[in-house]
Design a protein around this motif. Structure first.
Motif, PDB file in Angstrom:
ATOM      1  N   VAL A  94      50.000  36.551  50.419  1.00  9.40           N
ATOM      2  CA  VAL A  94      49.229  35.327  50.185  1.00  9.40           C
ATOM      3  C   VAL A  94      47.732  35.560  50.432  1.00  9.40           C
ATOM      4  N   GLU A  95      47.392  36.212  51.541  1.00  5.04           N
ATOM      5  CA  GLU A  95      45.961  36.412  51.808  1.00  5.04           C
ATOM      6  C   GLU A  95      45.337  37.356  50.784  1.00  5.04           C
ATOM      7  N   LEU A  96      46.088  38.362  50.334  1.00  6.26           N
ATOM      8  CA  LEU A  96      45.568  39.254  49.297  1.00  6.26           C
ATOM      9  C   LEU A  96      45.403  38.508  47.973  1.00  6.26           C
ATOM     10  N   THR A  97      46.322  37.594  47.671  1.00  2.03           N
ATOM     11  CA  THR A  97      46.198  36.795  46.444  1.00  2.03           C
ATOM     12  C   THR A  97      44.955  35.926  46.509  1.00  2.03           C
ATOM     13  N   GLY A  98      44.702  35.342  47.690  1.00  4.50           N
ATOM     14  CA  GLY A  98      43.493  34.544  47.860  1.00  4.50           C
ATOM     15  C   GLY A  98      42.234  35.379  47.648  1.00  4.50           C
ATOM     16  N   TYR A  99      42.235  36.581  48.180  1.00  5.70           N
ATOM     17  CA  TYR A  99      41.084  37.484  48.028  1.00  5.70           C
ATOM     18  C   TYR A  99      40.884  37.851  46.559  1.00  5.70           C
ATOM     19  N   CYS A 100      41.957  38.254  45.899  1.00  8.63           N
ATOM     20  CA  CYS A 100      41.851  38.649  44.493  1.00  8.63           C
ATOM     21  C   CYS A 100      41.491  37.460  43.611  1.00  8.63           C
ATOM     22  N   TYR A 101      41.973  36.273  43.965  1.00  3.86           N
ATOM     23  CA  TYR A 101      41.622  35.074  43.203  1.00  3.86           C
ATOM     24  C   TYR A 101      40.121  34.803  43.305  1.00  3.86           C
ATOM     25  N   ARG A 102      39.564  34.913  44.502  1.00  4.67           N
ATOM     26  CA  ARG A 102      38.114  34.715  44.652  1.00  4.67           C
ATOM     27  C   ARG A 102      37.344  35.775  43.860  1.00  4.67           C
ATOM     28  N   MET A 103      37.851  36.983  43.845  1.00  8.39           N
ATOM     29  CA  MET A 103      37.178  38.056  43.105  1.00  8.39           C
ATOM     30  C   MET A 103      37.251  37.842  41.591  1.00  8.39           C
ATOM     31  N   LEU A 104      38.410  37.404  41.081  1.00  7.75           N
ATOM     32  CA  LEU A 104      38.672  37.412  39.647  1.00  7.75           C
ATOM     33  C   LEU A 104      38.545  36.046  38.976  1.00  7.75           C
ATOM     34  N   GLY A 105      38.694  34.958  39.752  1.00  7.56           N
ATOM     35  CA  GLY A 105      38.596  33.622  39.171  1.00  7.56           C
ATOM     36  C   GLY A 105      39.801  33.206  38.357  1.00  7.56           C
ATOM     37  N   SER A 106      40.876  33.984  38.426  1.00  7.32           N
ATOM     38  CA  SER A 106      42.083  33.712  37.644  1.00  7.32           C
ATOM     39  C   SER A 106      43.312  33.823  38.530  1.00  7.32           C
ATOM     40  N   SER A 107      44.129  32.781  38.533  1.00  6.50           N
ATOM     41  CA  SER A 107      45.369  32.797  39.316  1.00  6.50           C
ATOM     42  C   SER A 107      46.302  33.905  38.852  1.00  6.50           C
ATOM     43  N   PHE A 108      46.449  34.043  37.550  1.00  8.32           N
ATOM     44  CA  PHE A 108      47.411  35.003  37.020  1.00  8.32           C
ATOM     45  C   PHE A 108      46.918  36.438  37.180  1.00  8.32           C
TER      46      PHE A 108
END
Length: 337
Positions: free
Chosen positions: A19-33
């Motif tokens: 979950v925390e990695l998904t949050g980090y990658c989401y902030r980086m990429l701007g895309s949930s998927f």
């Protein structure tokens, strides 16, 4: 310990950080998927190369290093995800036209449960929520990828400059310089929606505002809805680049191009650290209700300032764990609703 047990144990250790990695990658990429894809790639890489992990840093730091490299690789195409108001001027209702742009254009919403890990410290939880709000996410997308990573790691995740330098393979001076430039870029932005002030949990006034909003929207009562909207309220509808400003144009749109949404139903969701709703509109052919949008609301000073409708329901509703149909309730069927 058998190999099977070791594998299961490693899987469990890696999964704890999803979950925390998904949050980090989401902030980086701007895309949930894309964030979910990046995390899956990160965990697969970690699993395959775990025998090379020497333990000089924590497993968490190692995973963040892998995730950062995955995201930086994905961002080399240079695509910056945005909101409609980052790309065009506000459109008067008289000239409103629904012109779609490709999916990769848009900043995407994210369910809180997928990007915000459970933390005990209320202050830490508040920072995490603020850092996935749409206005802040849109601002992040304007930063060069490495500045974006530095800002997130330093300001959101509270890593030390030395830890970020080690992760990025650079110097502390370089990290501090990147952070300074990133802060300056964000300070220059006149961000619509950035002043949204949402309590965590929602305070009584905000809860009542949302209750009034649901009643007004489901009743399609434009007078009541107007009273809830800030005079500078914004409505967006990705994948369309149209955006509207002010209660008159917003309610005018809803009673003209959006008239088929009369009689809709709203189910609450949590998205981007903000209150939201799954919007189902009446299905004239089959009865009941069909998915139409995930709404994300921005609130400030007792009014709704942002009303963001993400219309790609075939993607968003499964991501949020929402049904793809609502049946009419018995009393509605009897009344012919």
């Amino acid at each position: 310990m058998t190999n099977g047990t070791a594998t299961t144990d490693l899987d469990a250790q890696l999964e704890k950080h999803r979950v925390e990695l998904t949050g980090y990658c989401y902030r980086m990429l701007g895309s949930s998927f894309e964030a979910e894809d990046a995390v899956q790639d990160t965990l697969v890489r970690a699993w395959r190369s775990y025998d090379k992990f020497e333990g000089r840093s924590s497993l968490r730091s190692w995973l963040y290093r892998i995730a950062t490299n995955v995201c930086l690789d994905m961002l080399t195409a240079g695509n910056k995800r945005a909101r409609p108001m980052d790309l065009t001027e506000s459109t008067p209702l008289a000239r409103a036209a629904l012109s779609p742009r490709p999916d990769h254009t848009w900043l995407e919403p994210a369910p809180d449960a997928r990007v915000l890990p459970t933390v005990e410290d209320p202050a830490e939880a508040a920072v995490a929520k603020e850092s996935v709000r749409l206005a802040f996410m849109a601002a992040l997308q304007q930063l060069p990828p490495k500045q974006r990573a530095v800002l997130i790691l330093r300001e959101v995740l509270a890593w030390r400059a030395s830890e970020v330098a080690e992760l990025l393979g650079t110097s502390v001076a370089s990290v501090n310089s990147a952070l300074q430039r990133a802060r300056a870029t964000l300070a220059e932005r006149d961000d619509k929606g950035a002043d949204a002030a949402v309590s965590d949990p929602l305070d009584e006034e905000q809860q009542k505002l949302l209750e009034r909003y649901v009643k007004a929207f489901e009743g399609y009562d434009m007078t009541a809805l107007t009273a809830l909207l800030h005079e500078d309220a914004i409505m967006t509808m990705p994948p369309f680049d149209l955006w509207l400003t002010g209660p008159a144009d917003i309610t005018g749109f809803m009673t003209t191009l959006g008239a088929s949404c009369a009689g809709s139903r709203l189910l609450p969701v949590q998205a981007n650290g903000l209150p939201g709703f799954a919007h189902y509109k009446p299905d004239p052919e089959k009865g009941g209700f069909t998915p139409w949008a995930v709404q994300v609301l921005e609130i400030s000073e007792g009014r709704i300032t942002g009303f963001h409708c993400f219309l790609d329901t075939q993607r968003w509703f499964p991501l949020f764990g929402l049904p793809l149909r609502l049946e009419a309730e018995a009393d509605e069927v009897e009344e012919g609703v």
